[in-house]
Design a protein around this motif. Structure first.
Motif, PDB file in Angstrom:
ATOM      1  N   LYS A  22      -1.523   2.442   2.014  1.00 14.38           N
ATOM      2  CA  LYS A  22      -1.060   1.064   1.993  1.00 14.38           C
ATOM      3  C   LYS A  22      -2.278   0.201   2.291  1.00 14.38           C
ATOM      4  N   THR A  23      -2.374  -0.924   1.604  1.00 13.85           N
ATOM      5  CA  THR A  23      -3.538  -1.783   1.817  1.00 13.85           C
ATOM      6  C   THR A  23      -3.176  -2.944   2.730  1.00 13.85           C
ATOM      7  N   VAL A  24      -3.847  -2.985   3.861  1.00 11.21           N
ATOM      8  CA  VAL A  24      -3.598  -4.039   4.847  1.00 11.21           C
ATOM      9  C   VAL A  24      -4.379  -5.286   4.441  1.00 11.21           C
ATOM     10  N   VAL A  34       0.872  -6.263   4.742  1.00  9.38           N
ATOM     11  CA  VAL A  34       0.518  -5.162   3.850  1.00  9.38           C
ATOM     12  C   VAL A  34       0.822  -5.601   2.425  1.00  9.38           C
ATOM     13  N   ASP A  35      -0.207  -5.708   1.625  1.00 11.57           N
ATOM     14  CA  ASP A  35      -0.065  -6.240   0.267  1.00 11.57           C
ATOM     15  C   ASP A  35       0.747  -7.538   0.299  1.00 11.57           C
ATOM     16  N   TRP A 337      10.833   0.287   6.881  1.00 15.81           N
ATOM     17  CA  TRP A 337       9.897  -0.583   6.146  1.00 15.81           C
ATOM     18  C   TRP A 337      10.664  -1.742   5.504  1.00 15.81           C
ATOM     19  N   TRP A 342       6.993  -1.039  10.400  1.00 10.97           N
ATOM     20  CA  TRP A 342       6.138  -0.009   9.816  1.00 10.97           C
ATOM     21  C   TRP A 342       5.940   1.134  10.808  1.00 10.97           C
TER      22      TRP A 342
END
Ligand code: PLP
Length: 386
Positions: A22-24, A34-35, A337, A342
């Protein structure tokens, strides 16, 4: 070879074991984006909430005019700055023994263990030790025996039957996926009985146990047989590691540990920020943060009653919620989520098959309302998943 690799990936995906990142996009304490989606995070090891602390950031910034960004070389060539020296001195003063900085905890263990034992020697490790310890043990070339998790009778049996002259017992101080604490008094007694050294990976104990000094301090232990690994990527809020031990061990590591000699020293700005972090961990503020964590742990443990899942017994900020199958762990993690919480699912091979869990990681950056929010999401998920 491409076809083989591809088939292995497909098999992994079919088994539900394909990992994705996941891209923070933004972090503020326990609040992460996150995104672009806001989540309340229980996923990081930033137990004291220091990773975003303004004082650490300012300390790092203040170091850059004199030292720039990178250290430029390994410690033994020209990368050892005054900021590294200050941090080592500060840690030695705090912990009462000399210490040596490493660039990461993984590298410290992979370098230190082979520097201390090798062919003809023997290592005894808990089966649930962190992968970095496992790798260091394998790399050393020593006979490597693993004992059942926390089973000291099994360990004693293995120690009794080894002919090796140099013996090293290796454990996590706090086990990273279970949160339980190694019984160091009994381990040290075995080390004394069988003339072994005891290497303790305190990645999850520094800043948390024993007034922040780690697992040995938690048990009130001191011994020349103890070798302590501190890491700074977790409660310290940065990155880096240090080994604290008897002078002769430290000098041996400095002279011979390959991951000390053949890698670039930590950026000096990180050493500066870590000095600030260590000072906070030692102060009354650090103690207050640990007290907040204990309140969160109590609130969580009280709040999970009535859920179809139970928490593993843990007095540390690592609170694993036992789910069972990998698929069930994923389903629960996804349900949380969707509710803005998270909590990562931990599946095999990180944990044994059938022991998938949610690894709830608590932080002093959380508030009591945050813990309540997690509990609400868990109870709501239980209703739809059961
Ligand atoms: C995270 C971790 C490490 C690795 O430390 P890094 O500094 O992140 O390389 C080592 N041991 C344990 C138990 C850990 O959890």
């Amino acid at each position: 070879m491409f076809a083989e690799l591809d088939a292995a990936l497909v098999a992994r995906e079919q088994a539900g074991l394909l990992r994705v990142r996941k891209t923070v996009t933004h972090i503020s304490g326990a609040r992460v984006e996150v995104d672009g989606v806001a989540q309340l995070g229980f996923a990081s090891n930033d137990y004291l909430g220091l990773a975003g602390d303004l004082r650490l950031r300012e300390a790092a910034q203040a170091a850059t005019p004199d030292f720039g960004l990178g250290s430029g070389a390994s410690h033994l060539v020209s990368g050892h700055s005054a900021l590294h020296a200050t941090l080592e001195q500060q840690l030695s003063d705090w912990l009462g023994q000399p210490c040596l900085l490493f660039t990461t905890g993984y590298m410290a263990s992979v370098g230190a263990i082979p520097a201390l034992v090798g062919r003809g020697d023997a290592i005894f490790g808990d089966k649930l030790n962190h992968a970095s310890l496992h790798d260091g043990c394998v790399l050393s070339g020593a006979a490597f025996k693993r004992y059942r998790h926390q089973d000291l009778a099994h360990l004693a049996q293995l120690l009794e039957t080894t002919p090796a002259r140099r013996r090293l017992i290796v454990v996590d101080g706090v086990f990273s996926m279970d949160g339980d604490i190694a019984p160091l008094p009994a381990l040290l007694a075995l080390a004394e009985q069988f003339d072994a050294l005891l290497y303790v990976d305190d990645a999850h104990a520094v800043g948390i146990l024993g007034q922040g000094k780690g697992t040995a301090a938690h048990w009130g232990l001191q011994s020349p047989r103890l070798i302590q690994l501190l890491t700074f990527g977790k409660a310290a809020g940065g990155l880096g590691a240090a080994i604290v031990a008897e002078p002769v061990i430290i000098q041996t590591l400095l002279q011979t540990a390959r991951t000390y000699i053949y890698t670039t020293a930590l950026p000096p700005l990180l050493a500066a920020a870590l000095s600030c972090s260590v000072a906070i961990m030692q102060s009354s503020e650090g103690a207050a943060k640990r007290a907040v964590l204990q309140q969160h742990i109590a609130q969580l443990q009280a709040g999970v009653s009535g859920l179809p899942w139970r928490l593993l017994p843990s007095q540390t900020p690592i609170q694993p919620l036992w789910v069972g199958t990998g698929a069930a762990a994923i389903a629960l993690s996804e349900s949380l989520w969707a509710r803005g919480v998270w909590v990562p699912a931990i599946r095999p091979p990180t944990v044994p098959v059938g022991q998938a869990r949610l690894r709830i990681s608590l932080s002093a950056a959380h508030t009591a309302a945050d813990i309540a929010c997690l509990l609400d999401a868990l109870h709501a998920s239980a209703k739809v998943l059961q």
